[in-house]
Design a protein around this motif. Structure first.
Motif, mmCIF file in Angstrom:
data_model
loop_
_atom_site.group_PDB
_atom_site.id
_atom_site.type_symbol
_atom_site.label_atom_id
_atom_site.label_comp_id
_atom_site.label_asym_id
_atom_site.label_seq_id
_atom_site.Cartn_x
_atom_site.Cartn_y
_atom_site.Cartn_z
ATOM 1 N N ALA A 21 0.834 -1.202 0.000
ATOM 2 C CA ALA A 21 0.000 0.000 0.000
ATOM 3 C C ALA A 21 0.870 1.254 0.000
ATOM 4 N N PHE A 22 1.950 1.225 0.779
ATOM 5 C CA PHE A 22 2.881 2.352 0.822
ATOM 6 C C PHE A 22 3.539 2.537 -0.544
ATOM 7 N N GLN A 23 3.974 1.453 -1.144
ATOM 8 C CA GLN A 23 4.629 1.523 -2.448
ATOM 9 C C GLN A 23 3.697 2.092 -3.514
ATOM 10 N N ARG A 24 2.459 1.661 -3.512
ATOM 11 C CA ARG A 24 1.497 2.145 -4.508
ATOM 12 C C ARG A 24 1.168 3.618 -4.291
ATOM 13 N N LYS A 25 1.106 4.046 -3.060
ATOM 14 C CA LYS A 25 0.812 5.443 -2.754
ATOM 15 C C LYS A 25 1.884 6.365 -3.308
ATOM 16 N N HIS A 26 3.138 5.899 -3.282
ATOM 17 C CA HIS A 26 4.247 6.763 -3.677
ATOM 18 C C HIS A 26 4.893 6.369 -5.007
ATOM 19 N N GLY A 27 4.268 5.461 -5.731
ATOM 20 C CA GLY A 27 4.755 5.106 -7.068
ATOM 21 C C GLY A 27 6.067 4.347 -7.069
ATOM 22 N N ILE A 28 6.283 3.534 -6.052
ATOM 23 C CA ILE A 28 7.510 2.734 -5.962
ATOM 24 C C ILE A 28 7.277 1.398 -6.661
ATOM 25 N N THR A 29 8.123 1.074 -7.589
ATOM 26 C CA THR A 29 7.980 -0.187 -8.322
ATOM 27 C C THR A 29 9.226 -1.055 -8.173
ATOM 28 N N ASP A 60 5.732 -2.940 -7.054
ATOM 29 C CA ASP A 60 4.920 -2.792 -5.842
ATOM 30 C C ASP A 60 4.432 -4.158 -5.374
ATOM 31 N N ILE A 61 5.398 -4.961 -4.933
ATOM 32 C CA ILE A 61 5.076 -6.337 -4.522
ATOM 33 C C ILE A 61 5.229 -6.538 -3.015
ATOM 34 N N GLY A 62 5.411 -5.432 -2.280
ATOM 35 C CA GLY A 62 5.495 -5.541 -0.827
ATOM 36 C C GLY A 62 6.841 -5.986 -0.301
ATOM 37 N N TYR A 63 7.890 -5.808 -1.100
ATOM 38 C CA TYR A 63 9.236 -6.232 -0.696
ATOM 39 C C TYR A 63 9.941 -5.073 0.006
ATOM 40 N N ALA A 64 10.503 -5.354 1.187
ATOM 41 C CA ALA A 64 11.179 -4.328 1.977
ATOM 42 C C ALA A 64 12.616 -4.156 1.494
ATOM 43 N N GLY A 65 12.766 -3.590 0.316
ATOM 44 C CA GLY A 65 14.069 -3.406 -0.303
ATOM 45 C C GLY A 65 14.631 -2.016 -0.087
#
Length: 231
Positions: A68-76, A78-83
């Motif tokens: 959800a955080f990744q999608r909000k900020h356009g981080i790809t 967006d699979i939920g990986y803490a990279g």
């Protein structure tokens, strides 16, 4: 973005050539990215930032929160990986928050110029000050990515265009205030933490860009310093 559009035209041309074959298949809508079960290298830090139980182990609920955080900020992706990219954004947010209402505590932005717009590339923050008095901000901004860095130094606003459209990228740049060649303050419809960054301009939310437009004028000073992470 202009390059993407040109590529899109080429792709459409190729599709047209193979249309008879394509008609034999039924297109399916793009599937949402699924959550990864992998534990990322910054799992504990990301869990703490998101207010999750900090155990350093990926769970389904961890993944959904990260995604959800990744999608909000356009981080790809967006699979939920803490990279590193996701944690880098979170770490920057923490550092920005720690600044509070004293963005020029280190005294790097000149206080002898009267009204001046300051841009700290390292912290991706901007504000307007008048001498030692904070007029507005600090606010998060999105500056130039690697290869398109926002240039540092003392500059002046020399041209303002409230409805500017980029001739280079063919995209709107509302509330543009140019201070160095083609580099300007202007609003964008993106998260200020959307990586990797702009093509050199100082991107702002519409609210911030409007405020800068009302507070600044041609001839006002702009000081850009520091170095954006990753550049």
């Amino acid at each position: 973005m202009g390059v993407i559009r040109r590529r899109g035209v080429v792709a459409l041309g190729v599709t047209g050539l193979v249309a008879p074959l394509a008609l034999a298949f039924t297109a399916t809508p793009a599937q949402a990215a699924s959550c990864t079960t992998r534990t990322g290298p910054y799992q504990k830090q990301v869990e703490k930032f998101l207010g999750r139980p900090v155990d350093g182990k990926q769970s389904a609920t961890d993944c959904k929160a990260i995604q959800a955080f990744q999608r909000k900020h356009g981080i790809t992706p967006d699979i939920g990986y803490a990279g590193p990219v996701t944690w880098g954004v979170m770490d920057l947010m923490n550092k920005q928050k720690a600044v509070g209402n004293k963005p020029n505590k280190d005294g790097k932005c000149p206080v002898n110029k009267g009204r001046i717009a300051c841009v700290n590339l390292t912290l991706q923050l901007s504000w307007i000050q008048d001498g030692n008095r904070l007029v507005y901000g600090p606010v998060p901004v999105r500056t130039g990515r690697d290869g398109y860095e926002t240039r540092t130094g003392l500059k002046k606003i020399y041209w303002r265009d409230i409805d500017h459209v980029s001739t280079l990228y063919n995209v709107p740049m509302p509330y543009s205030q140019f201070f160095d060649g083609g580099q300007a303050f202007h609003s964008v419809g993106l998260s200020m933490w959307n990586p990797p960054g702009s093509h050199g301009c100082v991107n702002m939310t519409t609210t911030t860009a409007k405020k800068y437009w009302s507070l600044l004028k041609n001839g006002d000073d702009v000081f850009v310093y520091g170095r954006k992470p990753g550049t």
